[in-house]
Scaffold this active site. Structure first.
Site: not given
Ligand SMILES: [Zn+2]
Ligand SMILES: NC(=O)c1ccc[n+]([C@@H]2O[C@H](COP(=O)([O-])OP(=O)(O)OC[C@H]3O[C@@H](n4cnc5c(N)ncnc54)[C@H](OP(=O)(O)O)[C@@H]3O)[C@@H](O)[C@H]2O)c1
Length: 360
Positions: A55, A187
């Site tokens: 964010e 992996r």
């Molecule tokens: Zn955060």
């Protein structure tokens, strides 16, 4: 707009999250984007623990204050505690984001839904649960770790149509190239890989990640379960001699010879001596102490059988080829009692992968 209308944007946020594939441990992979007037104007993802959250990255990449009415789409509920980089809920509120569309709820029971409440109280319109299953599936390793503080132990096996894990000739081609490439993807997702001593000796695997356009690298740890120190029969094995050997950990127990540590040190590999009576529990504890959040156990059949019998595997990857090996088959693993929770099925050429959490 109702939740399904946001799915294309959430798919893009998932793509962004995957750009951090396997590199965010012990944190989750998260993707975010900002939409103004119906147009995506900034994107971000979490690249590495200690670096900005998705964010925050989307806001940084926007480089200015979002326009009034801006929408943010994020794959995971924003964090609401300070952490290393400050709470994302605060950053979203400060930036004046009007609406937030979220995929998965924070899997940590102590935090789940808290971020939503804080944002709603501050007047942000929150739509939760968009492509929730896909967003949860992205972070199987993190989700398990954060809920239980123990690594996600995942088994992986490739079997022929009649259930064999190997051919008598020793050829390693149980499944095709596309399935092999998928194994390398997984992996890369896990911080550690494990095999039993039988596989180390028979197949001489490198247990490195080999993906297109990325130089070969080793996971943090390459575990070899080897209580009798059989791998020392062949010091030229890749795991004992290649350039990544400091990542190799010989996992043995309290009954092993006294000089196990010295022999490992002489080859430049690590040694974990575990409690003989609580072997896998002790293995988990050692991993947890080093923040190894997940282990991809690539077999062979004897090791996976023991892990399954002791209910120590949390997750399973079963690749099945359409070809029966018949008389050429060797090493069977009985998976009749294996049941998946929310099984996911994928095709790789003519091979089929079934994966999911194990239901005991
Ligand atoms: Zn955060
Ligand atoms: N199809 C596939 O996906 C796949 C994957 C891997 C291997 N394979 C094939 O499988 C064959 C090797 O299989 P395998 O079953 O012999 O080897 P394995 O499962 O890799 O190794 C077995 C060994 O692990 C050691 N081990 C350490 N801790 C253990 C524990 N707590 N419980 C059980 N075992 C433990 C045991 O030796 P100690 O008792 O000495 O510790 C045991 O002999 C090869 O042919 C290989 O090609 C196939």
């Amino acid at each position: 707009m109702d939740a399904p209308a946001y799915e294309p944007l959430m798919r893009r946020a998932l793509e962004l999250a995957r750009q951090g594939w396997g590199r965010t441990h012990p944190n989750p992979m998260v993707g975010a984007l900002i939409v103004e007037d119906g147009r995506v104007v900034a994107e971000g993802f979490h690249a590495k623990a200690g670096q900005p959250h998705a964010e925050a990255m989307a806001l940084i990449n926007l480089g200015r204050r979002p326009k009034p009415g801006a929408l943010m789409v994020v794959t995971l509920e924003p964090c609401s505690t300070q952490g290393r980089t400050g709470a994302c809920t605060e950053k979203i509120i400060k930036a004046g984001i009007s609406k937030l569309v979220v995929g998965a709820t924070d899997p940590n029971p102590a935090h789940a839904g808290k971020g939503f409440s804080i944002l709603r109280v501050a007047g942000v319109d929150v739509v939760a649960g968009v492509l929730e299953r896909e967003c949860e599936d992205l972070n199987s390793v993190f989700n398990h770790w954060i809920q239980r503080q123990t690594p996600l132990l995942a088994g992986k096996i490739a079997v022929s149509a009649d259930g064999f894990c190997a051919r008598k000739t020793g050829a390693r081609d149980v499944t095709g190239a596309l399935a092999h490439a998928d194994v390398h993807k997984w992996r890369a997702c896990f911080p550690a890989i494990a095999v039993g001593s039988g596989t180390a000796l028979t197949d001489n695997p490198a247990l490195t990640v080999r993906l297109n356009q990325v130089p070969e690298y080793s996971p943090r740890a390459r575990f070899v379960f080897d209580r009798k120190l059989r791998v020392f029969q062949n010091p030229s094995l890749c795991l004992l001699s290649d350039g990544f050997r400091e990542h190799t950990v010989i996992v043995t127990d309290t009954a092993a010879p006294k000089d196990a540590e010295q022999r490992c040190a002489a080859l430049g590999v690590q040694c974990w001596r575990l409690d003989k009576n609580h072997f896998f529990e002790d293995f988990r504890a050692h991993c947890a102490a080093q923040e190894i959040t997940g282990v991809y156990c690539e077999g062979g059949p004897a090791l996976l059988k023991a892990l399954l019998e002791q209910k120590q595997l949390d997750y399973f990857f079963r690749y099945t080829s359409p070809e029966p090996f018949g008389e050429n088959g060797a090493a069977k693993l009985n998976l009749n009692t294996l049941h998946f929770k929310n099984e996911i099925t994928e095709k790789f050429g003519s091979d089929t992968l079934q994966r999911g959490k194990i239901f005991y």
